[in-house]
Design an enzyme around this catalytic site. Structure first.
Site, PDB file in Angstrom:
ATOM      1  N   LYS B   6       9.473   3.468  -7.606  1.00 35.03           N
ATOM      2  CA  LYS B   6      10.286   3.542  -6.404  1.00 35.03           C
ATOM      3  C   LYS B   6       9.425   3.662  -5.142  1.00 35.03           C
ATOM      4  O   LYS B   6       9.932   3.601  -4.058  1.00 35.03           O
ATOM      5  CB  LYS B   6      11.209   4.764  -6.483  1.00 35.03           C
ATOM      6  CG  LYS B   6      12.099   4.785  -7.714  1.00 35.03           C
ATOM      7  CD  LYS B   6      13.103   3.666  -7.678  1.00 35.03           C
ATOM      8  CE  LYS B   6      13.799   3.510  -9.008  1.00 35.03           C
ATOM      9  NZ  LYS B   6      14.567   2.293  -9.072  1.00 35.03           N
ATOM     10  N   THR B 132      12.147   3.079   2.703  1.00 29.68           N
ATOM     11  CA  THR B 132      13.550   2.968   2.300  1.00 29.68           C
ATOM     12  C   THR B 132      13.778   3.238   0.809  1.00 29.68           C
ATOM     13  O   THR B 132      14.899   3.451   0.393  1.00 29.68           O
ATOM     14  CB  THR B 132      14.098   1.567   2.622  1.00 29.68           C
ATOM     15  OG1 THR B 132      13.233   0.616   1.985  1.00 29.68           O
ATOM     16  CG2 THR B 132      14.133   1.294   4.106  1.00 29.68           C
ATOM     17  N   LYS B 133      12.697   3.188   0.018  1.00 29.10           N
ATOM     18  CA  LYS B 133      12.896   3.323  -1.430  1.00 29.10           C
ATOM     19  C   LYS B 133      12.044   4.452  -1.980  1.00 29.10           C
ATOM     20  O   LYS B 133      11.004   4.239  -2.590  1.00 29.10           O
ATOM     21  CB  LYS B 133      12.562   2.000  -2.133  1.00 29.10           C
ATOM     22  CG  LYS B 133      13.476   0.870  -1.691  1.00 29.10           C
ATOM     23  CD  LYS B 133      13.145  -0.450  -2.312  1.00 29.10           C
ATOM     24  CE  LYS B 133      14.062  -1.509  -1.713  1.00 29.10           C
ATOM     25  NZ  LYS B 133      13.761  -2.855  -2.214  1.00 29.10           N
ATOM     26  N   ASN B 134      12.492   5.629  -1.771  1.00 30.47           N
ATOM     27  CA  ASN B 134      11.733   6.801  -2.163  1.00 30.47           C
ATOM     28  C   ASN B 134      12.751   7.903  -2.440  1.00 30.47           C
ATOM     29  O   ASN B 134      13.706   8.086  -1.686  1.00 30.47           O
ATOM     30  CB  ASN B 134      10.776   7.109  -0.987  1.00 30.47           C
ATOM     31  CG  ASN B 134      10.313   8.541  -0.896  1.00 30.47           C
ATOM     32  OD1 ASN B 134      11.102   9.466  -0.918  1.00 30.47           O
ATOM     33  ND2 ASN B 134       9.020   8.733  -0.762  1.00 30.47           N
TER      34      ASN B 134
END
Lengths: 400, 353
Positions: B6, B132-134
């Site tokens: 992620k 945005t992807k964490n």
């Protein structure tokens, strides 16, 4: 082209409606096709292809075992993961660390253990379930009594209890998110180290099964889209919780079978997404257990229900960086230790998809050691670890 | 399942690209002062990371990274919760937003200093726009919004993030949390989903959200009927779109007394008769035929044989990669209806030969 590949490959048909999904899919297929063509032209004069470049991967792994470049700063809170990915990759390649190297990894992981229980993403950090899973698995892979005895099981149990929520799910850490990964990590370390109790996992299975979606796979939490990583966690968690009967195996099988790409041969993580080498493990690992389940349910001999040959071809032809070593997501991507571990693990699953036999694409030397599809720990290491903690006996639960 | 998957894509390990720049690293200014050279931090003794004597998985940190985290370890050790500690934490997050320890500590400082949570919400919005992807950033937002008990900007915010990537898993998961936690947010959700499906009819996340919305509304037969028509329309546009077919199967879970199955069956048969051979159509037909058969009368035997023929067509022509799967489905049908003799046997090699 197809005559050298195990099965004829059908390309994506966009039915004259182009969207973001279809154009990126077609781009990937173009790159994969080039590699397939290159492979086929080689195969005309050499039947010993494709080759797994074991030596190169071994060098890549060994290099990353000690020092990683600056761009790994984003994994500074996942360092036990780095140990696990590298140890599992080496175990699959049948490569053993020296006594000193083993002891070094053990002492590092012991530095990551928190005084209140569980392991942290690195020394001086706070405990977190994901690095706890990774650290315990890495220690099992190392497999010395020094490694096993690092784990403080009393504290680990306390840590797991502290993360449990009333509905049976778990948080990843203090103030942290709760999702199906957390149940999987908790159940795995509890089973591995023999500290599993029914109280600890009361109603966890009921929570996990709510994550199975209308598509058949599992999402991270109830309601969210089915996804390869979470499906692996949900399915394996149900097995570890001895509650697999709750699973709708028919729809799961249909979903996961459909995640294998018709052209690439590898797996996508979600419906209408792109292939990624790491799903060679997350998705393919479902099949051996699923076959076993159906075999006992239906009282008949079962076979492997995905195309393990095409999967091996995707890994061998499209997911290796021959020059630097290391394995990748898809053509054009750089290698990293995460993909190296899961692409190799997936290849191992595919090579061992026939009971009591192997099915190796390419050179026979491509064979990897067998991994356990629930824990993703190399089989012989896993057996040794389970044995060790079985003899260690249960902990004293009275003071919890 | 791990954080790596992620986290932002790792950049190439090879250092052959000279122009590698990372916005999180240069901070846009060259007059950045190390913490160790800041007079206002003179009173703090930095704490080096205790890796122990062993050198394993050591990351070649930049100077700035080590400097910031040496001071971060120091304040965590002393328990300092102050304005300057908050600034330090902000720097640490910029360098590694996946460090959950830093986020835990940030929350503790914010609560201790009674920082205005609206400011924190603005802050976390900016961080999410960059990363945005964490997991950590979305969880932090959840913690803040929970304390504010005010979801008024959340649908708009997640819509903005989904505009960057309409399949962002974290954003969808968060959006569902907002909708289930606070009331009255679901009203326009179907329109939102509809927009996304018309932008990319293959966006499975949007289809999943559609199911989520319908499922939450405790749908009656009329609603399901409307959904069925909606899905038929979408399948007619793209007959090979797995997302729509999976959604259709999802709707069948609401069926009582086989009413929906009859409608789907009619739809599928028409499509098949027109010559369509989408693998999802054939797959659906097989399952419907299987449900439909209830006796061993001649007509039904023909139906079963037709299902077996479809399995065989899929295995050999339309869906060869799933040959062993279709062999399994076919053998299930054989066993269930005790039909051993037919022309549609699927032979699978066991890999041994």
């Amino acid at each position: 082209m197809n005559k050298f590949l195990a099965v004829s490959r059908l390309k994506f048909n966009n039915e004259s409606v182009e969207t973001n999904t279809s154009s990126s899919q077609i781009q990937v297929e173009r790159k994969v096709e080039k590699l397939f063509e290159l492979f086929c032209s080689k195969a005309e004069c050499n039947s010993e292809t494709p080759v797994l470049y074991k030596q190169n991967h071994m060098t890549y792994i060994k290099n990353h075992m000690f020092v990683l470049p600056e761009n790994y700063e984003c994994l500074d809170s996942s360092r036990p993961w780095l140990c696990y990915w590298l140890c599992q990759s080496l175990a699959l390649l049948n490569c053993e660390l020296s006594v000193t190297e083993k002891s070094n990894v053990v002492s590092f992981l012991s530095n990551c253990q928190h005084e209140t229980g569980g392991f942290c993403g690195g020394p001086n950090q706070m405990p977190h379930l994901a690095p706890t899973y990774a650290a315990v698995c890495a220690l099992c892979l190392i497999g010395t009594s020094e490694a096993f005895s690092v784990i403080n099981r009393d504290n680990l149990y306390k840590f797991l209890i502290s993360l449990r929520l009333p509905n049976g799910s778990f948080r990843m850490h203090k103030y942290g998110e709760s999702d199906v990964r957390a149940v999987y990590c908790a159940a795995t370390v509890a089973r591995l180290t023999n500290i599993y109790t029914d109280t600890l996992f009361d109603s966890s299975a009921q929570w996990v099964i709510r994550c199975q979606t209308y598509e058949g796979g599992f999402g991270g939490v109830p309601g969210v889209e089915a996804h390869g990583g979470y499906t692996f966690c949900g399915f394996s968690a149900l097995l570890l919780l001895r509650s697999i009967h709750m699973c709708d195996t028919k729809s799961l099988l249909r979903w996961v079978a459909n995640k294998q790409m018709s052209f690439e041969g590898g797996f996508q993580g979600r419906t209408n997404k792109l292939v990624d080498g790491c799903y060679s493990f997350w998705q393919a690992a479902i099949f051996p257990i699923l076959s076993e389940l159906l075999e006992s349910e239906e009282q008949r001999t079962m076979w492997s229900m995905y195309n393990y040959q095409a999967l091996q071809e995707y890994v061998l032809i499209c997911c290796q960086n021959r020059y630097s070593g290391g394995l990748i997501d898809k053509p054009g991507k750089p290698p990293d230790v995460y993909h190296t571990c899961y692409v190799l693990s997936g290849l191992s699953i595919a090579q061992h998809s026939i009971k009591n036999n192997t099915c190796v694409i390419g050179k026979s030397e491509n064979i990897l050691n067998k991994t356990n599809p629930i824990y993703n720990i190399e089989e012989s290491c896993l057996e040794k670890a389970l044995q060790y903690f079985k003899i260690a006996g249960p902990i004293n639960y009275e003071h919890f | 399942m791990d954080d790596r998957k992620k986290s932002p894509e790792l950049k190439s390990d090879s250092s052959d690209s000279a122009d590698e720049t990372d916005p999180s690293r240069n901070n846009g200014c060259s007059n950045y002062v190390m913490y160790r050279d800041r007079p206002e931090w003179k009173d703090v003794q930095p704490v080096a990371q205790d890796d122990g004597p062993a050198q394993v998985v050591r990351i070649a940190y930049s100077e700035k990274f080590s400097d910031v985290f040496d001071y971060f370890r120091a304040i965590i050790k002393s328990g300092e919760k102050s304005e300057r500690a908050l600034n330090l934490v902000t720097d640490a997050i910029t360098l590694n937003p996946a460090n959950y320890t830093v986020w835990i500590y940030r929350l503790e400082i914010v609560l201790y200093l009674k920082i205005d949570l609206h400011n924190e919400l603005d802050y976390i919005s900016n961080v999410i726009r960059e990363f945005t992807k964490n997991y950590q950033v979305w969880q932090y937002r959840k913690n803040i919004v929970e304390m504010l008990n005010d979801p008024s900007g959340e649908l708009e915010f997640t819509a903005d993030i989904l505009d960057l990537d309409a399949k962002n898993y974290h954003a969808w998961q968060y959006r569902q949390w907002v909708i289930t936690t606070f009331s009255n947010l679901i009203e326009n959700e179907l329109n939102f989903v509809d927009d996304l499906i018309s932008q990319d009819i293959r966006n499975n996340s949007a289809w999943n959200q559609r199911y989520f919305v319908i499922n939450m509304s405790n749908p009656n037969a009329d609603v399901i009927d409307k959904e069925l028509k909606y899905t038929f329309d979408k399948i007619q546009i793209l007959t090979k779109n797995e997302s729509a077919w999976n959604y259709l199967r999802g709707l069948l879970l609401y069926s009582e007394n086989g009413i929906l199955e009859d409608k789907v069956s009619t739809f599928c048969t028409q499509l098949y008769d027109k010559g369509n051979r989408s693998i999802h159509l054939l797959s659906c037909l097989i399952d419907l035929l299987d449900v439909d058969v209830n006796s061993t009368e001649l007509e039904d035997v023909e139906k079963v044989k037709f299902a077996l023929k479809l399995c065989s067509d899929l295995a050999s022509v339309y869906d060869p990669i799933r040959r062993s799967y279709w062999a399994y489905i076919s053998s299930n049908i054989e066993n269930k209806y005790s039909i051993k003799e037919h022309d549609f046997k699927i032979v699978i090699s066991n890999g041994n030969n």
